[in-house]
Motif scaffolding. Sequence first.
Motif, PDB file in Angstrom:
ATOM      1  N   ALA A   6       5.842   5.478  -2.175  1.00  0.00           N
ATOM      2  CA  ALA A   6       3.942   4.500  -2.319  1.00  0.00           C
ATOM      3  C   ALA A   6       4.481   3.732  -1.515  1.00  0.00           C
ATOM      4  CB  ALA A   6       4.271   4.657  -3.784  1.00  0.00           C
ATOM      5  N   GLU A   7       5.149   2.763  -1.586  1.00  0.00           N
ATOM      6  CA  GLU A   7       4.943   1.449  -0.492  1.00  0.00           C
ATOM      7  C   GLU A   7       4.707   2.446   1.070  1.00  0.00           C
ATOM      8  OE1 GLU A   7       8.104  -1.453   0.357  1.00  0.00           O
ATOM      9  OE2 GLU A   7       8.294  -1.086  -1.698  1.00  0.00           O
ATOM     10  N   TYR A   8       5.906   2.615   1.529  1.00  0.00           N
ATOM     11  CA  TYR A   8       5.274   3.635   3.073  1.00  0.00           C
ATOM     12  C   TYR A   8       3.569   4.110   2.691  1.00  0.00           C
ATOM     13  CZ  TYR A   8      10.429   2.130   3.677  1.00  0.00           C
ATOM     14  OH  TYR A   8      11.699   1.537   3.625  1.00  0.00           O
ATOM     15  N   GLY A   9       3.641   4.718   1.919  1.00  0.00           N
ATOM     16  CA  GLY A   9       2.447   5.465   2.272  1.00  0.00           C
ATOM     17  C   GLY A   9       1.346   4.257   2.353  1.00  0.00           C
ATOM     18  N   ILE A  10       1.789   3.579   1.131  1.00  0.00           N
ATOM     19  CA  ILE A  10      -0.139   2.521   1.509  1.00  0.00           C
ATOM     20  C   ILE A  10       0.155   1.774   2.521  1.00  0.00           C
ATOM     21  CG2 ILE A  10      -1.031   0.361   0.240  1.00  0.00           C
ATOM     22  CD1 ILE A  10       0.718   1.687  -2.674  1.00  0.00           C
ATOM     23  N   LYS A  11       1.541   1.260   3.016  1.00  0.00           N
ATOM     24  CA  LYS A  11       1.633   0.471   4.237  1.00  0.00           C
ATOM     25  C   LYS A  11       0.702   1.554   5.376  1.00  0.00           C
ATOM     26  CE  LYS A  11       5.244  -2.412   2.705  1.00  0.00           C
ATOM     27  NZ  LYS A  11       6.609  -2.994   2.891  1.00  0.00           N
ATOM     28  N   ALA A  12       1.509   2.496   4.995  1.00  0.00           N
ATOM     29  CA  ALA A  12       1.071   3.091   7.035  1.00  0.00           C
ATOM     30  C   ALA A  12      -0.563   3.812   6.459  1.00  0.00           C
ATOM     31  CB  ALA A  12       1.708   5.103   6.722  1.00  0.00           C
ATOM     32  N   MET A  13      -0.859   3.645   5.756  1.00  0.00           N
ATOM     33  CA  MET A  13      -2.924   4.110   4.853  1.00  0.00           C
ATOM     34  C   MET A  13      -3.411   2.842   6.116  1.00  0.00           C
ATOM     35  SD  MET A  13      -3.430   7.301   4.373  1.00  0.00           S
ATOM     36  CE  MET A  13      -4.891   6.613   3.097  1.00  0.00           C
ATOM     37  N   LEU A  14      -2.630   1.158   5.635  1.00  0.00           N
ATOM     38  CA  LEU A  14      -3.383   0.274   5.523  1.00  0.00           C
ATOM     39  C   LEU A  14      -3.031  -0.043   6.994  1.00  0.00           C
ATOM     40  CD1 LEU A  14      -2.563  -1.880   2.678  1.00  0.00           C
ATOM     41  CD2 LEU A  14      -4.513  -0.949   3.459  1.00  0.00           C
ATOM     42  N   TYR A  15      -1.924   0.645   7.867  1.00  0.00           N
ATOM     43  CA  TYR A  15      -1.930   0.539   9.401  1.00  0.00           C
ATOM     44  C   TYR A  15      -2.601   0.779  10.118  1.00  0.00           C
ATOM     45  CZ  TYR A  15       0.401   0.421  13.694  1.00  0.00           C
ATOM     46  OH  TYR A  15       0.159   0.133  15.480  1.00  0.00           O
ATOM     47  N   VAL A  16      -2.723   2.310   9.788  1.00  0.00           N
ATOM     48  CA  VAL A  16      -3.651   3.399  10.744  1.00  0.00           C
ATOM     49  C   VAL A  16      -5.740   2.844  10.103  1.00  0.00           C
ATOM     50  CG1 VAL A  16      -4.377   6.262  10.220  1.00  0.00           C
ATOM     51  CG2 VAL A  16      -2.120   5.254  10.300  1.00  0.00           C
ATOM     52  N   ALA A  17      -5.370   2.776   9.255  1.00  0.00           N
ATOM     53  CA  ALA A  17      -6.668   1.878   8.943  1.00  0.00           C
ATOM     54  C   ALA A  17      -6.950   0.957  10.445  1.00  0.00           C
ATOM     55  CB  ALA A  17      -7.324   1.295   7.472  1.00  0.00           C
ATOM     56  N   ARG A  18      -6.435   0.018  10.331  1.00  0.00           N
ATOM     57  CA  ARG A  18      -6.789  -1.397  10.722  1.00  0.00           C
ATOM     58  C   ARG A  18      -6.790  -0.510  12.331  1.00  0.00           C
ATOM     59  NH1 ARG A  18      -3.144  -6.172  10.626  1.00  0.00           N
ATOM     60  NH2 ARG A  18      -5.304  -6.985  11.653  1.00  0.00           N
ATOM     61  N   LYS A  19      -5.873   0.569  12.383  1.00  0.00           N
ATOM     62  CA  LYS A  19      -6.490   0.946  13.849  1.00  0.00           C
ATOM     63  C   LYS A  19      -7.089   1.655  14.249  1.00  0.00           C
ATOM     64  CE  LYS A  19      -2.950   1.653  16.572  1.00  0.00           C
ATOM     65  NZ  LYS A  19      -2.628   1.597  17.972  1.00  0.00           N
ATOM     66  N   SER A  20      -7.246   2.455  13.008  1.00  0.00           N
ATOM     67  CA  SER A  20      -9.228   3.502  12.937  1.00  0.00           C
ATOM     68  C   SER A  20     -10.254   2.541  13.301  1.00  0.00           C
ATOM     69  CB  SER A  20      -8.782   4.175  11.593  1.00  0.00           C
ATOM     70  OG  SER A  20      -7.203   4.912  12.049  1.00  0.00           O
ATOM     71  N   LYS A  21     -10.733   1.275  12.793  1.00  0.00           N
ATOM     72  CA  LYS A  21     -11.483   0.998  12.564  1.00  0.00           C
ATOM     73  C   LYS A  21     -11.798   0.373  14.319  1.00  0.00           C
ATOM     74  CE  LYS A  21     -11.813  -1.553   8.658  1.00  0.00           C
ATOM     75  NZ  LYS A  21     -11.871  -2.378   7.926  1.00  0.00           N
ATOM     76  N   GLY A  22     -10.748   0.674  15.141  1.00  0.00           N
ATOM     77  CA  GLY A  22     -11.290   0.771  16.632  1.00  0.00           C
ATOM     78  C   GLY A  22     -10.836   1.711  17.480  1.00  0.00           C
TER      79      GLY A  22
END
Length: 143
Positions: A6-22
């Motif tokens: 879950a920890e890595y899943g949350i972090k991965a989702m947050l990382y992908v969210a930041r990339k996806s905004k661009g």
Amino acid sequence: MFSKTAEYGIKAMLYVARKSKGDARAGVKEIAAAIDAPMPFTAKILQELSRMDLIRSLKGPNGGFYLEGRDFRISIGRIVQALDGDKLFTGCALGLSECSASRPCPLHHEFVKIRQDISDTLNRSRIGDCSAALEQELTFLKH
């Protein structure tokens, strides 16, 4: 508090969210490096998140993982539940297999409110809001 999954899943989702905004997509190796997680484990987590329709993926040379508009409203609680089930929200504080109001463990009654508060907090916390706080440097994921 969370499992490593879950920890890595949350972090991965947050990382992908930041990339996806661009309008960018991120590959597994990039995500694993960014969240300091083993690449094969990250791939497995991303595959599960994709299977649960929490993250999008596109194959090919311009492929990778990304989020769409509605995905930014996904709650942290939903990610935890998708990867770990509901044990964090319903499980016994002492790990007993049988623990209930009628047959409580010594900590049962104290943890009912704590579990509810955790559930409420995680279900209110959205990927988009957490990502925005990271972008504004109000929060951080790395030292």
